[in-house]
Scaffold this motif. Sequence first.
Motif, PDB file in Angstrom:
ATOM      1  N   PHE A  60       0.824  -1.208   0.000  1.00  0.00           N
ATOM      2  CA  PHE A  60       0.000   0.000   0.000  1.00  0.00           C
ATOM      3  C   PHE A  60       0.860   1.262   0.000  1.00  0.00           C
ATOM      4  N   VAL A  61       1.925   1.267   0.783  1.00  0.00           N
ATOM      5  CA  VAL A  61       2.811   2.437   0.839  1.00  0.00           C
ATOM      6  C   VAL A  61       3.514   2.639  -0.505  1.00  0.00           C
ATOM      7  N   ILE A  62       3.933   1.562  -1.128  1.00  0.00           N
ATOM      8  CA  ILE A  62       4.580   1.675  -2.438  1.00  0.00           C
ATOM      9  C   ILE A  62       3.601   2.242  -3.465  1.00  0.00           C
ATOM     10  N   VAL A  63       2.379   1.757  -3.463  1.00  0.00           N
ATOM     11  CA  VAL A  63       1.371   2.279  -4.395  1.00  0.00           C
ATOM     12  C   VAL A  63       1.092   3.751  -4.105  1.00  0.00           C
ATOM     13  N   ALA A  64       0.932   4.111  -2.848  1.00  0.00           N
ATOM     14  CA  ALA A  64       0.670   5.514  -2.494  1.00  0.00           C
ATOM     15  C   ALA A  64       1.829   6.408  -2.909  1.00  0.00           C
ATOM     16  N   SER A  65       3.051   5.953  -2.701  1.00  0.00           N
ATOM     17  CA  SER A  65       4.228   6.716  -3.095  1.00  0.00           C
ATOM     18  C   SER A  65       4.272   6.898  -4.609  1.00  0.00           C
ATOM     19  N   THR A  66       3.981   5.841  -5.333  1.00  0.00           N
ATOM     20  CA  THR A  66       3.991   5.911  -6.794  1.00  0.00           C
ATOM     21  C   THR A  66       2.941   6.889  -7.301  1.00  0.00           C
TER      22      THR A  66
END
Length: 119
Positions: A17-23
Motif C-alpha cells: 500500500f505504501v509503495i502504491v501511495a508513493s507511486t
Amino acid sequence: MSGLQILALTVFVLALFVIVASTIHFGGRIRLARIPMHWGTGGNPTWYAPRKIGLWWQFYLTLAICAWLIILTRFVDSGKVDPLWWILMFFSATGVATHFWHDNAVSKWAARQQNMNSA
C-alpha cells in the motif's frame, strides 16, 4: 496462524500500500517520458527507463519476492519457517525504503529538468 505470520503478512500488505501511495503521489509530479533508474557517483543518471516501468518496478519486484517467500513457507518444515517470515518483513521494508528513495530522487531530478527546459 502464528503471531509472527500475521505480523509478517500485515507488514507485507502495508508495504504494498505504501509503495502504491508513493507511486501515485510522486508519479503525478513526474511528467517526463523516461526517468532515471540509476545514478552514478557524480550524481547524474546513468540509465533511464520508460516512466511506467520506472515508477512501478519496485512494486512488482517486492510483490514477486515476497510472494515467492510466502509460497516457500508452505514447503519448509514448520520448525524452520520463522526465519522466512522475518525475511519477508525485511524485504517488505526494504522495498518501501528503496521505492520511496527512488521516487523522491526522480521527482527532484524531474523538477530540475523541467526548470532547465523552461528557463
